[in-house]
Design an enzyme around this catalytic site. Structure first.
Site, mmCIF file in Angstrom:
data_model
loop_
_atom_site.group_PDB
_atom_site.id
_atom_site.type_symbol
_atom_site.label_atom_id
_atom_site.label_comp_id
_atom_site.label_asym_id
_atom_site.label_seq_id
_atom_site.Cartn_x
_atom_site.Cartn_y
_atom_site.Cartn_z
ATOM 1 N N SER A 110 0.822 -1.124 0.094
ATOM 2 C CA SER A 110 0.040 0.127 0.050
ATOM 3 C C SER A 110 0.966 1.230 -0.175
ATOM 4 O O SER A 110 1.942 1.237 0.806
ATOM 5 C CB SER A 110 -0.854 -0.015 1.212
ATOM 6 O OG SER A 110 -2.162 -0.939 1.261
ATOM 7 N N GLU B 131 -2.279 19.081 -2.564
ATOM 8 C CA GLU B 131 -3.635 19.148 -3.204
ATOM 9 C C GLU B 131 -4.739 18.145 -2.782
ATOM 10 O O GLU B 131 -5.751 18.386 -3.028
ATOM 11 C CB GLU B 131 -3.528 18.983 -4.758
ATOM 12 C CG GLU B 131 -2.516 19.939 -5.437
ATOM 13 C CD GLU B 131 -0.970 19.861 -5.400
ATOM 14 O OE1 GLU B 131 -0.259 20.811 -5.834
ATOM 15 O OE2 GLU B 131 -0.525 18.853 -4.806
ATOM 16 N N SER B 132 -4.101 17.233 -2.032
ATOM 17 C CA SER B 132 -4.753 16.146 -1.251
ATOM 18 C C SER B 132 -4.138 14.934 -1.237
ATOM 19 O O SER B 132 -3.346 14.680 -0.545
ATOM 20 C CB SER B 132 -6.214 16.055 -1.928
ATOM 21 O OG SER B 132 -7.268 15.105 -1.217
ATOM 22 N N HIS C 246 -3.118 0.719 -3.411
ATOM 23 C CA HIS C 246 -3.315 -0.736 -2.752
ATOM 24 C C HIS C 246 -3.438 -2.052 -3.665
ATOM 25 O O HIS C 246 -4.096 -1.639 -4.845
ATOM 26 C CB HIS C 246 -4.537 -0.729 -1.936
ATOM 27 C CG HIS C 246 -4.650 0.604 -1.195
ATOM 28 N ND1 HIS C 246 -4.069 0.870 0.137
ATOM 29 C CD2 HIS C 246 -5.225 1.635 -1.186
ATOM 30 C CE1 HIS C 246 -4.406 1.973 0.557
ATOM 31 N NE2 HIS C 246 -5.221 2.514 -0.329
ATOM 32 N N CYS D 7 -7.663 18.616 -4.837
ATOM 33 C CA CYS D 7 -8.750 19.913 -4.551
ATOM 34 C C CYS D 7 -8.565 20.997 -5.622
ATOM 35 O O CYS D 7 -7.423 21.218 -6.159
ATOM 36 C CB CYS D 7 -8.489 20.441 -3.227
ATOM 37 S SG CYS D 7 -8.604 19.265 -1.837
#
Length: 160
Positions: free
Chosen positions: A99, A106-107, A112, A127
């Site tokens: 993972s 920006e986020s 995974h 974002c």
């Protein structure tokens, strides 16, 4: 929103005075249309892209490359796309799955993997607060999508 509330109250008052059901329905549908039109003009707060990649060739990238190499590879793809990394981390599991989480200014960007079922889940959210980052998200997607060699990709793009 104030204009919408004011218009709605006016329409309700008009319907009470006229006491005509068909007029109320017409006004009600017009209000809905007006509200939806206003929503369509609003700027979205972000773009969320979710990939479900089935039938991936894990032999190609997990067995050929170390997990550290994969972390650096995806970090470079993120930088090349023009996104800003705050921190990143990779966790490996016993079955060679991993993972990867990359926190962006920006986020976020997450991968995974489940090699036993040849499945990869990729989650990217950017974002759009100070600028529209949708093109940067698409650039990132286009840069690494061939790497996974998925025979059955499922892609969902959500405007938030």
């Amino acid at each position: 929103m104030f204009v919408f509330k004011k218009y709605f109250l006016y329409c309700k008052y008009f319907c009470l005075l006229s006491n005509k059901l068909y007029i109320e329905k017409i006004i009600y549908f017009y209000i809905i249309w007006l509200y939806v039109s206003l929503l369509a003009q609003m700027k979205t707060s972000g773009t969320h892209i979710i990939w479900d990649l089935y039938e991936c060739n894990f032999d190609f990238f997990i067995h050929k490359h170390s997990h550290q190499y994969l972390k650096e590879f995806f970090e470079q793809k993120v930088k090349d796309a023009g996104l800003t990394i705050i921190w990143s981390m990779i966790h490996t599991f016993e079955n060679q799955s991993f993972s990867l989480n990359i926190m962006l200014s920006e986020s976020h960007f997450c991968i995974h993997t489940w090699p036993e079922i040849h499945y990869i889940s990729v989650d990217l959210f950017v974002c759009n607060y100070s600028r529209d980052n949708t093109l940067l998200a698409e650039k990132l997607f286009n840069s690494f999508m061939p790497f996974f060699q998925s025979n059955k990709p499922s892609i969902n793009i959500l405007k938030r």
